[in-house]
Write a protein that holds these residues in place. Structure first.
Motif, short mmCIF file in Angstrom:
data_model
loop_
_atom_site.label_atom_id
_atom_site.label_comp_id
_atom_site.label_asym_id
_atom_site.label_seq_id
_atom_site.Cartn_x
_atom_site.Cartn_y
_atom_site.Cartn_z
N HIS A 62 -17.01 1.06 5.64
CA HIS A 62 -17.14 -0.02 4.67
C HIS A 62 -18.60 -0.21 4.23
CE1 HIS A 62 -13.09 -1.93 6.23
NE2 HIS A 62 -12.99 -0.65 5.93
N HIS A 81 -12.61 4.55 12.78
CA HIS A 81 -12.43 3.72 13.99
C HIS A 81 -12.81 4.46 15.27
CE1 HIS A 81 -9.66 0.44 12.06
NE2 HIS A 81 -10.51 0.96 11.19
N GLU A 85 -11.59 -7.16 5.84
CA GLU A 85 -10.49 -6.23 5.59
C GLU A 85 -9.78 -5.85 6.89
OE1 GLU A 85 -7.91 -3.08 5.21
OE2 GLU A 85 -9.73 -2.83 6.37
N GLU A 86 -10.56 -5.81 7.99
CA GLU A 86 -10.03 -5.28 9.25
C GLU A 86 -9.14 -6.31 9.96
OE1 GLU A 86 -10.13 -2.26 10.19
OE2 GLU A 86 -11.87 -1.32 9.25
N CYS A 95 -15.51 2.33 9.88
CA CYS A 95 -14.45 2.57 8.90
C CYS A 95 -15.06 2.91 7.54
CB CYS A 95 -13.52 1.37 8.80
SG CYS A 95 -11.88 1.79 8.17
#
Ligand SMILES: [Zn+2]
Ligand SMILES: [Zn+2]
Length: 418
Positions: free
Chosen positions: A131, A390, A164-165, A129
């Motif tokens: 990050h 993803h 966060e996920e 993602c």
């Protein structure tokens, strides 16, 4: 010379950004387990002489949410590890406004399929993602803004968040007081975006990400032999009917101009082909922008699931968790970010963010202070970098790292009035 002109990414810093992002990409950590990443961040802040606090956000889990709800929603609760959130603080030359800048640090439970020299070294864990890029960019922003701290008034808070996920790490940090003392006046964040090319950025005021709710349905029938279905109540068949019927809520019951997404990403039932399982579990997510649509979808999922189950001699328990709120960008903060973008990358490279049904836990911050999340282009079709977030082949064009540092730093300085 304007202070914005001094926001530069030197060749040394650019090389450091690439190296750091690759290190993080090769060493991804799952939500609430980001301790190595947090150590890297604190080490960097220490080296810069930036004040910071570690283990922010307790164990990374929001306090206001009953753990049993999380468990029922299928979120795996993890043992306390002392928390991995980090908050850095840079004080300018004089008191002024306080701006929070946020990056998320967690990776996803996914096997990377890329064959790059910097691919994930951990099987089943991947920064899919971006990050790793977000964390790297905020470390770079720390370096740039710390170097310019005698040229702006006010305070910059650097928020490196866990989970966060799906684990609402931003909420846990907010509950730990990061928005107070000094009180945060506004917040900004960025997310990489494969829909726009490297060198480009996008921003918009108003709603940009949807609410992300979690729904968990347990269907209970009666188990039995596959050859004697009349002695059993087939929970998988009931689940299948429920699954199909719930799609009708979106297509037949919601105003097409308002819309919603209902997706069941996991269905668990049974052990082998000749046993009718006694129960089936369905785990899904609901994405909406409008509260009335959210009310309707929640109510109808409960009615349809329990109604279908009852009509087929089974029972269904529906657990609906209102989780990430929609992310609404503040118009005036978005305007400041927009002007910083134009100054930094030129108007021709500034796009308007298209709304997405993706969820984003920066929304918990945006609920509490005026905030703006903008997007950073990372796609480069010539190099095969086109896959979406993803996806097991997701990657970024690392030229975006310096762009992110420059735009973020410029936006911060513009907000603080430098
Ligand atoms: Zn994600
Ligand atoms: Zn993300």
């Amino acid at each position: 010379m304007s202070v914005i002109d001094q926001v530069r990414v030197s060749p040394e810093l650019d090389a450091w950004l690439r190296e750091t992002r690759r290190y993080l990409h090769m060493n991804p950590e799952l939500s609430l387990e980001e301790s190595n990443t947090a150590n890297l961040v604190t080490g960097h802040l220490k080296e810069l002489g930036v004040k910071h606090r570690s283990h922010v956000g307790g164990d990374g889990r929001p306090l206001m949410v009953d753990p049993s709800l999380l468990q029922a929603a299928g979120l795996k609760l993890k043992p306390t590890r002392g928390g991995t959130g980090v908050l850095g603080t840079i004080e300018g030359r004089a008191p002024g406004k306080t701006l929070l800048i946020r990056a998320d640090m967690d990776a996803l439970p996914l096997d990377e399929m890329n064959d790059t020299p910097y691919r994930s070294t951990k099987s089943g864990v991947m920064h899919a993602c971006g990050h790793d890029a977000h964390t790297t960019i905020l470390m770079g922003v720390a370096e740039v803004l710390n170097g310019l701290r005698d040229q702006f008034d006010g305070t910059v808070k650097l928020m490196f968040q866990p989970g966060e996920e799906g684990y609402a790490g931003a909420l846990a940090m907010a509950e730990d007081g990061i928005l107070d003392d000094p009180k945060v006046d506004a917040a900004i964040a960025l997310h990489v975006d494969n829909q726009i090319g490297v060198g480009e950025v996008s921003v918009a005021g108003g709603p940009v990400c949807a609410a992300g709710d979690i729904v968990n349905i347990t269907v209970r029938g009666v188990g039995g032999h596959a050859a004697y279905p009349h002695f059993a109540v087939d929970s998988t068949l009931v689940a299948a009917h429920i699954l199909v019927a719930l799609q009708d809520v979106v297509s037949r019951e919601i105003d097409p101009f308002q819309s919603a997404v209902v997706t069941f990403g996991a269905i668990d039932a049974g052990t082998q082909s000749n046993i009718i399982p006694a129960s089936a579990e369905m785990r899904g997510t609901v994405r909406v922008f409008i509260p009335e649509v959210q009310d309707l979808v929640e109510r109808r999922i409960k009615e349809i699931a329990t109604g279908i189950a009852a009509s087929m001699r089974a029972e269904a328990d529906v657990n609906y968790l209102r989780w990430y709120p929609p992310l609404i960008n503040d118009d005036s903060v978005a305007e400041i970010v927009h002007s910083a973008m134009v100054e930094t990358v030129g108007a021709e490279n500034v796009k308007e963010t298209e709304r997405t049904f993706g969820g984003e836990d920066f929304a918990f911050i945006a609920q509490r202070v005026p905030a703006c999340m903008f997007r950073l282009g990372i796609a480069n079709p010539d190099r095969g970098i086109t896959y979406s977030m993803h996806h097991p082949r997701f990657d970024i064009d690392e030229d975006a790292l310096a762009v992110g540092v420059r735009v973020m730093s410029a936006a911060a300085l513009r907000y603080l009035g430098a």
